[in-house]
Design an enzyme around this catalytic site. Sequence first.
Site, PDB file in Angstrom:
ATOM      1  N   TYR A 136       3.230   0.168   8.094  1.00 53.18           N
ATOM      2  CA  TYR A 136       2.075   0.120   8.998  1.00 53.18           C
ATOM      3  C   TYR A 136       2.355  -0.727  10.236  1.00 53.18           C
ATOM      4  CZ  TYR A 136      -0.161   2.232   5.000  1.00 53.18           C
ATOM      5  OH  TYR A 136      -0.456   3.084   3.965  1.00 53.18           O
TER       6      TYR A 136
ATOM      7  N   HIS B 141      -6.313  10.711   2.264  1.00 57.13           N
ATOM      8  CA  HIS B 141      -5.396   9.565   2.176  1.00 57.13           C
ATOM      9  C   HIS B 141      -5.217   8.887   3.533  1.00 57.13           C
ATOM     10  CE1 HIS B 141      -2.697   7.371  -0.466  1.00 57.13           C
ATOM     11  NE2 HIS B 141      -1.795   7.341   0.500  1.00 57.13           N
TER      12      HIS B 141
ATOM     13  N   ARG C 222      -7.000   5.640   3.884  1.00 58.54           N
ATOM     14  CA  ARG C 222      -6.297   4.472   3.324  1.00 58.54           C
ATOM     15  C   ARG C 222      -5.296   3.935   4.346  1.00 58.54           C
ATOM     16  NH1 ARG C 222      -4.301   1.987  -1.563  1.00 58.54           N
ATOM     17  NH2 ARG C 222      -2.033   1.969  -1.687  1.00 58.54           N
TER      18      ARG C 222
ATOM     19  N   ARG D 266      -7.020   4.875  -2.962  1.00 62.12           N
ATOM     20  CA  ARG D 266      -6.545   6.249  -3.081  1.00 62.12           C
ATOM     21  C   ARG D 266      -7.721   7.097  -3.574  1.00 62.12           C
ATOM     22  NH1 ARG D 266      -2.687   2.832  -5.359  1.00 62.12           N
ATOM     23  NH2 ARG D 266      -0.658   2.849  -4.314  1.00 62.12           N
TER      24      ARG D 266
ATOM     25  N   HIS E  61       0.504  -2.457  -3.406  1.00 61.57           N
ATOM     26  CA  HIS E  61       1.925  -2.145  -3.285  1.00 61.57           C
ATOM     27  C   HIS E  61       2.763  -3.161  -4.058  1.00 61.57           C
ATOM     28  CE1 HIS E  61       1.261   0.131   0.774  1.00 61.57           C
ATOM     29  NE2 HIS E  61       1.006   0.876  -0.280  1.00 61.57           N
TER      30      HIS E  61
ATOM     31  N   LYS F   9      -2.116   3.358  -9.280  1.00 61.37           N
ATOM     32  CA  LYS F   9      -0.747   3.877  -9.300  1.00 61.37           C
ATOM     33  C   LYS F   9       0.160   2.874 -10.008  1.00 61.37           C
ATOM     34  CE  LYS F   9       2.674   6.005  -6.253  1.00 61.37           C
ATOM     35  NZ  LYS F   9       2.985   6.387  -4.859  1.00 61.37           N
TER      36      LYS F   9
END
Length: 356
Positions: free
Chosen positions: A321, A286, A289, A155, A312, A180
């Site tokens: 994705y 972004h 990414r 990120r 994640h 995150k």
Amino acid sequence: MPASWAKRRASARVLELPALQAVRLLDQLRERIRYLHYSRRTEEAYVHWCRGFIRFHGRRHPATLGAAEIEAYLRWLASERGVAPSTHNQALSALLFLYGKVLQLNLPWLDQIGRPSVRRRIPVVLEPAEVAAVLDGLRGEHRLLARVLYGCGLRLSEALQLRTKDIDFGHRAVVVRGGKGDKDRVVMLPASLQTELRGQLQRAHEVWAADAQAGRAGVEMPHALERKYPRAGLSWAWFWLFPQDHHSTDPRSGVIRRHHLYDQTFQRAFKGAVARAGIAKPATPHTLRHSFATHLLQGGYDIRTVQELLGHSDVATTMIYTHVLNLGGGAVRSPLDGLAGALPASVSIGEGGFAH
């Protein structure tokens, strides 16, 4: 668990919070957010929405308002301002935090305010040739930063907050700290970036040495490390990989010191590179990414590996994705593509698409 006992536990959790020292309401909001170690971006967002809520109702104190006023404000955001469901949810979370953690009002209607359902959208992904065109349109540190975003799947905030100690050439790894959800992870260091990163470290070292010579205040340290290790912020190990070219005032402490590159500056440069490359997609930093994850899956890497690299918590987030992959030409063949071969030899398609 009995409902009455659950309510007593909820009330006890509210009473565990210390008394607030600030006088003004928004300052109390900031104080509570910092006490609970929420991120700076969360603080900015929550203050924004709570300030907007107060102004929407004529600067009345939120303690005098209730569920009807909250729903009126959220309805205005959705209908008049046209905010997305995720933004709607963020505004609601800010108000629930204000009432529950700052005003400490244990009101039954807090749990009854409905949240809009947020649906995952297919992300914008650039083709490898498009990524190369965008990178070629950037210069200097901005070009290297974009290569780090795409090469490591970071990120923008994670890349900007890299410290010199986070680059491990020996293990060919980049350590992402406090990403995150305040999670750490390790990603690969692309071989093609090593020479450029060594050059960037040398330039950053020159900036650090000049600051040390001038007796500057060092860099910001996470959480309470500045009190635990008072001189760590002055050390080379904690210096920014991408330092800003000037000093600025820390918005929380008021200390004048070196910050990392501004995200807005890079975003403007990236937007210009996308336009110069003639790319019509609404690409942002972004997007690099998203492209990193999609291109890894196209290269045959399993989804669990990609999940770990992206940081994640749930593989379902990474699964988005796979939907991007299904959009490619190698997925399902349209029946339209088979019509030309199915037509009799005497039938041809004329002008306007009509058969003769």
